[in-house]
Design a protein around this motif. Structure first.
Motif, mmCIF file in Angstrom:
data_model
loop_
_atom_site.group_PDB
_atom_site.id
_atom_site.type_symbol
_atom_site.label_atom_id
_atom_site.label_comp_id
_atom_site.label_asym_id
_atom_site.label_seq_id
_atom_site.Cartn_x
_atom_site.Cartn_y
_atom_site.Cartn_z
ATOM 1 N N GLU A 163 66.858 -38.190 -17.910
ATOM 2 C CA GLU A 163 66.454 -38.239 -16.511
ATOM 3 C C GLU A 163 67.119 -37.164 -15.660
ATOM 4 O O GLU A 163 66.507 -36.635 -14.734
ATOM 5 N N SER A 196 66.214 -37.961 -3.620
ATOM 6 C CA SER A 196 66.436 -39.241 -4.285
ATOM 7 C C SER A 196 67.755 -39.859 -3.843
ATOM 8 O O SER A 196 68.706 -39.165 -3.481
ATOM 9 N N ASP A 212 69.490 -41.514 -5.940
ATOM 10 C CA ASP A 212 70.308 -41.527 -7.149
ATOM 11 C C ASP A 212 71.396 -40.456 -7.064
ATOM 12 O O ASP A 212 71.173 -39.353 -6.560
ATOM 13 N N HIS A 213 72.543 -40.767 -7.602
ATOM 14 C CA HIS A 213 73.645 -39.816 -7.645
ATOM 15 C C HIS A 213 74.666 -40.319 -8.660
ATOM 16 O O HIS A 213 74.572 -41.458 -9.137
ATOM 17 N N TYR A 265 69.998 -34.019 -9.771
ATOM 18 C CA TYR A 265 69.306 -35.106 -9.076
ATOM 19 C C TYR A 265 68.332 -34.523 -8.054
ATOM 20 O O TYR A 265 68.608 -33.484 -7.438
ATOM 21 N N PRO A 285 75.115 -41.140 -16.854
ATOM 22 C CA PRO A 285 73.713 -41.027 -16.446
ATOM 23 C C PRO A 285 72.858 -40.603 -17.636
ATOM 24 O O PRO A 285 73.314 -39.874 -18.521
#
Length: 572
Positions: free
Chosen positions: A452, A315, A317-318, A311, A448
């Protein structure tokens, strides 16, 4: 979500060895033997046998009927069968995929050559340049017993420690491999006999480890699927007796919590350690930004995926919290891994699900024809058309969808081709299942998106992936599009011009002749990688049984983790 520490926190024997173990408990030499087709009494027993995301668990008779209707449309749309069944219907492939060519840079990676960063590139203990860490011997030994369902396998590892950095991983110098049959699970109610069944393996270990090193050599026994089937009480009795017997009768150091039934998630993570160790992607000199390899392991009953998402530090996101997180402390570094074992999505269970779906559609569509077929009356005399099998090929299979009695029928291949088979796989993989915690891979399981968070790392496919793909001549690495082309060619059938690519490959022709479900197997693998895990068509996938003459599998990683445990020698 607990953190898993390697070295583990309990005080264990001190040795910087690392055992490596392979020979996964897949029993891949016997296709049908890898899947448990026993029919427990009652619906509850059957439900317990299916995991929470099993492709058949949610298939009530009503839902199966709805799916059957969709399947019928798909099968008829993409081809009509070539006989079989009580009335039969014709089928011929109506769509052919355009060739996509070979995988780009297919020869760019040579499996027999390891990168310079691999611990296998270190000096050997026999070299004058070997400089072990302070207080560490140049050579050490480790023992790992893989207690599988059909037999027990002993790995005797010899390691060199020639890097002066105390955190450095060792070099595997030699592996002794010994087997015995039957497995521990064959001794239900006889724990003493179970332990004694390992005597021959232990004698090899006793003879192979120098006397001066035996008390410092760690040993672990990790049991897999077979013992799980015995039930908690019977399996624990065997494990307790094996541990007592090893401690009382042999000089080696049995590590704490080392005689156990291995957790499914550990198996995948240990395989991840094995590959990343051999490729030199983990260790004290590897920056986190370098990235690691992902592992996709396909067994008979389940498939596992393990990778380390990356990641952007800035960000939000996690990884979402949950059991899928595996925090690993190994070789002086921290790794946060995503792992999941999809129970019911192994290759043999995939076959089972496809056969059940196809058979149910056959029964369901018999009523409108005026010749209704009762499920309980099905026998091997019933020839059920199957679009995932070669035209005219037959195989007797056992059917056991939820809510129905177990029956045997004869599947007859229609040769309908890749597209017809792929659409059945789409139903089974259940990509559209409710996703409570997006993003999801398939069957509603959180994962995930690899495009990405793992867009550049190597993807390694093990076990049945290798066993089915490699003999047909597709070399490693291959692209997903190359696998699609291979699958399309195989599913086209032996009379199609596309089979010219196999005719000069004796191994390929022998494999194809021996397995009428080869189209099914490859279509499932393609669908799992492409649809399930969403790898794009040009994503490269590596596969292999060995890297640099070292066998891949969970055992090497398990042994490395054991040796990282700061082992101490036995006082006696």
């Amino acid at each position: 979500m607990p953190t898993v520490h390697f070295p583990p926190t309990p005080a264990l024997p001190t040795l910087h060895n690392q055992p490596l173990a392979s020979a996964a408990d897949l029993d891949s030499d016997s296709d049908d033997g890898a899947m448990n087709l026993g029919n427990p009494s009652g619906r509850g027993a059957r439900a317990d046998r299916l995991g929470p995301t099993h492709p058949l668990r949610s298939l009530t008779p009503k839902r199966i009927a709805a799916i059957a209707a969709a399947l019928l449309f798909l099968i008829f749309f993409f081809g009509h069968s070539s006989g079989g069944g009580r009335e039969g219907y014709r089928s011929a492939a109506t769509e052919t995929l355009a060739p996509t060519g070979k995988a780009p840079n297919e020869a760019a990676v040579q499996l027999d050559k390891l990168p310079p960063s691999s611990p296998q590139k270190q000096q050997s203990a026999s070299s004058k340049k070997c400089t072990p860490p302070k207080g560490q011997k140049a050579t050490s030994y480790a023992l790992m017993i893989d207690a599988g369902s059909t037999g027990s396998r002993m790995h005797l590892y010899t390691f060199s420690h020639c890097d002066p950095d105390p955190k450095a991983l060792p070099k595997l110098e030699d592996e002794g491999f010994f087997t015995t049959k039957p497995g521990l699970s064959a001794y239900k109610g006889k724990p003493k006999e179970a332990a004694e069944s390992l005597r021959g393996l232990m004698q090899h270990a006793f003879d192979g480890v120098p006397e001066s090193e035996r008390s410092c050599t760690p040993i672990a026994v990790k049991a897999t699927a077979g013992l799980r089937l015995l039930g908690a009480r019977e399996s624990q009795a065997i494990l307790d007796e094996v541990e007592r017997w090893l401690n009382d009768e042999w000089p080696f150091q049995v590590v704490k919590d080392g005689v156990v039934v291995m957790d499914g998630k550990d198996e995948g993570v240990y395989a991840w350690i094995t590959i990343n160790f051999l490729l030199g992607l983990i260790g004290p000199d590897q920056p986190a930004s370098a990235g690691t390899a992902a592992v996709m392991d396909l067994g008979g009953a389940s498939t596992q995926i393990v990778f380390e998402p990356i990641y952007d530090p800035g960000s939000a996101d996690h990884l979402a919290p949950g059991d899928h997180i595996y925090e690993l402390q190994f070789a002086g570094a921290d790794h946060v891994l995503y792992q999941h074992s999809h129970l019911g999505y192994g290759l043999m269970q995939a076959r089972r699900a496809v056969h059940n779906l196809v058979a149910y559609s056959y029964v369901w569509q018999s009523a409108p024809k005026g010749t209704p077929v009762e499920w309980d009356e099905l026998t091997t005399k019933d020839k059920i058309p199957n679009p995932c099998m070669f035209k005219g090929e037959t195989k007797v299979v056992t059917l056991d969808p939820p809510g129905r009695s177990e029956v045997e029928v004869t599947m007859v291949g229609t040769g309908a081709g890749f597209e017809a088979c792929r659409r059945i796989m789409e139903v089974m993989i259940n990509k559209d299942a409710a996703c409570d915690k997006p993003p999801c891979a398939f069957a509603g399981v959180y994962q995930p998106k690899m495009s990405e968070v793992f867009s550049a790392g190597k993807v390694w496919a093990l076990s049945y992936f290798y066993d089915r793909i490699a003999p047909l001549g597709l070399s490693s690495p291959f692209s997903i599009s190359a696998l699609r082309k291979l699958t399309t060619d195989v599913c086209s059938g032996r009379n199609d011009a596309s089979w010219a690519r196999f005719k000069k490959n004796k191994e390929a022709m022998d494999e194809l002749a021996d397995r009428p479900e080869y189209c099914l197997d490859l279509t499932f693998m393609y669908s799992l990688l492409s649809l399930g895990y969403e790898l794009d068509e040009e994503r490269q996938v590596w596969m292999g049984k060995k890297v640099g003459d070292v066998e891949l599998g969970w055992a090497l990683g398990a042994a490395l983790a054991m040796i990282e445990g700061h082992l101490t020698c036995r006082a006696d």
